[in-house]
Structure formats: structure tokens, C-alpha cells
Design an enzyme around this catalytic site. Structure first.
Site, PDB file in Angstrom:
ATOM      1  N   ASP A 144     -40.973  73.977  43.661  1.00 20.36           N
ATOM      2  CA  ASP A 144     -41.151  73.212  44.911  1.00 20.36           C
ATOM      3  C   ASP A 144     -41.547  74.130  46.066  1.00 20.36           C
ATOM      4  OD1 ASP A 144     -40.418  71.126  43.371  1.00 20.36           O
ATOM      5  OD2 ASP A 144     -38.695  70.515  44.548  1.00 20.36           O
ATOM      6  N   ASP A 150     -46.213  71.397  40.586  1.00 25.02           N
ATOM      7  CA  ASP A 150     -46.446  70.525  41.753  1.00 25.02           C
ATOM      8  C   ASP A 150     -46.992  71.265  42.974  1.00 25.02           C
ATOM      9  OD1 ASP A 150     -45.516  68.682  40.080  1.00 25.02           O
ATOM     10  OD2 ASP A 150     -43.810  68.076  41.254  1.00 25.02           O
TER      11      ASP A 150
END
Length: 359
Positions: A195, A216
């Protein structure tokens, strides 16, 4: 991210999903995220006011030769509700501090000496929503020439041991969290493992940036996206984006234009974090780090017809679409153009009104 999205409930859901991966993969096989951004459009429906020109400048220097010795103290000196651009000139150095800009302090331009010279670093990780080394809450925030780094999961490795002899598990440790509208970054770097960059809501523009992580990511013009999941386990697959779009009428989406994607390991171009997830890659160079399938429906199997996943005019081994999932969208030139035009993110000309000229 938009409309009725509740960031607290979404945060809980995100953490629950990750806890499932921990159990299934015995605390080692984590999905990690790295991201890069060009035109990130997550409109909340409101219009941020423009800042007034005639910017004032204050300086930060660790050696004491400026107005302040820390970035946070310089931010704290700015009055709430300030309507004019204020430039915070940050001298070279590693600023080991957790930096937060209050929602009541818009119109700030953080000007570093270059991403290789000026860095803001911290190692928080206990709660994802508060872990970011740099948190920007207000509208109209600009940054140039700064590296934002969360040090918790670094140095990298699956076999980190603490002083008690216990194995340290990777945690969600955010380098930067961006929440306001009309925010832009140039020549910045975002470093982490899990993240890395939380681009939460608002219109955000990233140019000539570098974003590194394992799962991500996001996107950027003339930016470099570096996948690093291969450094940890060659059998894991990362994911460059996890775009959240919950309703078809929303205008949110990630657009990658003129980017370079490389790194170590294998990663999806994106996985769906919403039933109408929208991601576009255009005129970018993709190395063989991209898996042949390209995309992952993740928890939204049977919603694939609603995704807008688009690849156009890309080059490199990873740009071969012959083995892509069948639900990648085939859009015509006019349909793609609406994502590529600067009006997608700059429809009211806000970028030209900032102290830095992005294009």
C-alpha cells in the site's frame, strides 16, 4: 472513493480481505501494492476553490539556516484558511518525521531540492489509515522534488527478525495518503512495499514521478512504475492498480499515459476493487513483468462486463495482448480520447493556476 463511499467501512473491508491472504498464505504470501499516477480522477462532486496568486515563501533547513528545521513546523506556522499560495522551500536532507497537512490548510506548495536529495521518511504501520509518512487532507496541495517513504517494511526481505527473535510480518505501511481535490506532484518518488500510495479521492496529477511497491500501484505521465514483488517471492503475483469505482455514473478512474513499467517479478496491470473499476494504459512501455492475462477480477467475478480496462498503443513484451482476459475493453479512438484529454482531470484549468507549470 466517491459518492456515498465510507472510507472507514472500506478500510475495514480492505483489512479483512488482507487478513484472509495472511491466513491462506501463512503470513508470507501477501498481495503487495506499488503504484504510479498520471491522471487520477476521483471526483466527489464538489469543486475546490482556486488559491490566490502572489505566493509567499518560507524555508526549511535541517542545519538551522532556514525559517524552520522541520517540514511539519513550517506547515504548522501557516494560518488556517489561508487563501494564497505559500511555498515551503525544503533544503536537501532526510527529514525523519511524520508530516500531516490539516484539511483547513490549503494552498501549500512543498518544493524540495529533488527526489534524490530531499526525503520525508517515517515507519508507522499499526493502522493503515494513520500509517502514512505524509498525509495531505486539503485541496490545492502541490509537491515537487521530494521522496515520500514509509520505512517500516524496509529493508526488504521475508526473513526480517525483531530483537525477540520473532519473524516480522509485512504490514500495510503507506508512504503518502492524498485526500484533497486539485493536488499535483512532479519529480516525486513514493517508496514502500505494501500500500505504497493511497490516492484516496479528488483530482490528482502526477508527472515524472517514481512509485515502487509490490501490489496496487496507480499511474502517471512520463512516470516510471517499478514492480518489486520479485525481490520477496518469485511465485507471487503483484498488482499495479486496485481501482475502486462502485457505480457507473461516477467519473473516477486511473489513466496511465507515456509511462514505463518494469521491475522484478510478475504483476497484473490491475485488479478490481469495485464492480465498475476503470483503468487505462496508453502509449506506455511494458516489460515482461506484466502477466499474460493482464487483469484480475479479484472479488468481482461475474462483474467483468462492467469493468473499463483499456490498453492502447503500448509497446514491449508486456504489451502483448494475445493472451489477455477476454473482458478487456476494445474502445474506439473517440472513446479513448475522453480519458486522454487533459480535460478529464483539468476541465476547469486548475493546473495552470498553480505556482508550478505542469504542462
Amino acid at each position: 472513493m466517491l459518492g456515498e463511499w465510507n472510507p472507514i467501512s472500506d478500510e475495514v473491508a480492505h483489512q479483512k480481505q488482507f487478513s484472509g491472504h495472511y491466513r491462506k498464505m501463512q503470513n508470507l504470501h501477501l498481495f503487495l501494492f506499488a503504484w504510479l499516477v498520471l491522471l487520477l480522477h476521483c471526483s466527489s462532486g464538489r469543486k475546490a476553490l482556486d488559491c490566490q496568486p502572489n505566493a509567499n515563501t518560507i524555508t526549511v533547513d535541517k542545519s538551522g539556516h532556514g525559517n524552520f528545521t522541520s517540514v511539519q513546523s513550517a506547515i504548522d506556522s501557516i494560518p488556517e484558511g489561508n487563501p494564497q499560495w505559500i511555498i515551503i522551500q525544503i533544503s536537501p536532507g532526510k527529514y525523519s518525521e511524520k508530516v500531516t497537512i490539516s484539511v483547513k490548510k490549503p494552498c501549500i506548495f512543498l518544493a524540495g531540492a529533488g527526489r534524490e536529495l530531499t526525503s520525508i521518511e517515517w515507519g508507522d504501520h499499526e493502522v493503515t489509515s494513520t500509517s502514512a509518512s505524509f498525509t495531505s487532507n486539503p485541496d490545492n496541495i502541490i509537491a515537487k522534488g521530494i521522496t515520500f517513504k514509509n520505512t517500516f517494511n524496509l529493508p526488504m526481505g521475508l526473513d526480517k527478525i525483531n530483537w525477540k527473535g520473532e519473524k516480522i510480518i509485512w504490514r500495510q505501511a503507506v508512504s503518502a495518503r492524498i485526500k484533497g481535490d486539485k493536488c499535483a506532484f512532479h519529480d516525486c518518488a513514493f517508496l514502500g512495499i505494501q500500500d505504497t500510495l493511497w490516492d484516496e479521492k479528488g483530482r490528482h496529477y502526477f508527472s515524472e514521478c517514481y512509485i515502487e511497491g509490490a501490489i496496487d500501484f496507480i499511474f502517471g505521465k512520463n512516470c516510471m512504475i517499478s514492480v518489486n514483488i520479485g525481490r520477496y517471492d518469485s511465485g507471487l503475483r503483484g498488482s499495479i492498480t486496485a481501482q475502486k469505482k462502485e457505480w457507473p455514473q461516477l467519473s473516477s478512474g486511473f489513466v496511465f499515459k507515456d509511462c514505463e513499467i518494469n521491475g522484478n517479478g510478475k504483476a497484473y496491470l490491475g485488479r478490481a476493487w469495485g464492480p465498475y473499476s476503470t483503468v487505462v494504459y496508453y502509449n506506455s512501455i511494458m516489460s515482461d513483468v506484466i502477466v499474460p492475462e493482464g487483469w484480475d477480477a479479484w472479488n468481482y467475478v461475474h462483474h467483468e462486463a462492467n469493468f473499463t480496462y483499456v490498453e492502447s498503443k503500448n509497446k514491449g513484451q508486456g504489451a502483448d495482448t494475445s493472451k489477455r482476459v477476454p473482458w478487456v475493453k476494445k474502445l474506439g479512438a473517440d472513446q479513448i480520447r475522453k480519458f486522454l484529454d487533459m480535460s478529464y482531470i483539468d476541465g476547469d484549468g486548475w493546473l495552470a493556476k498553480t505556482p508550478y507549470k505542469f504542462y
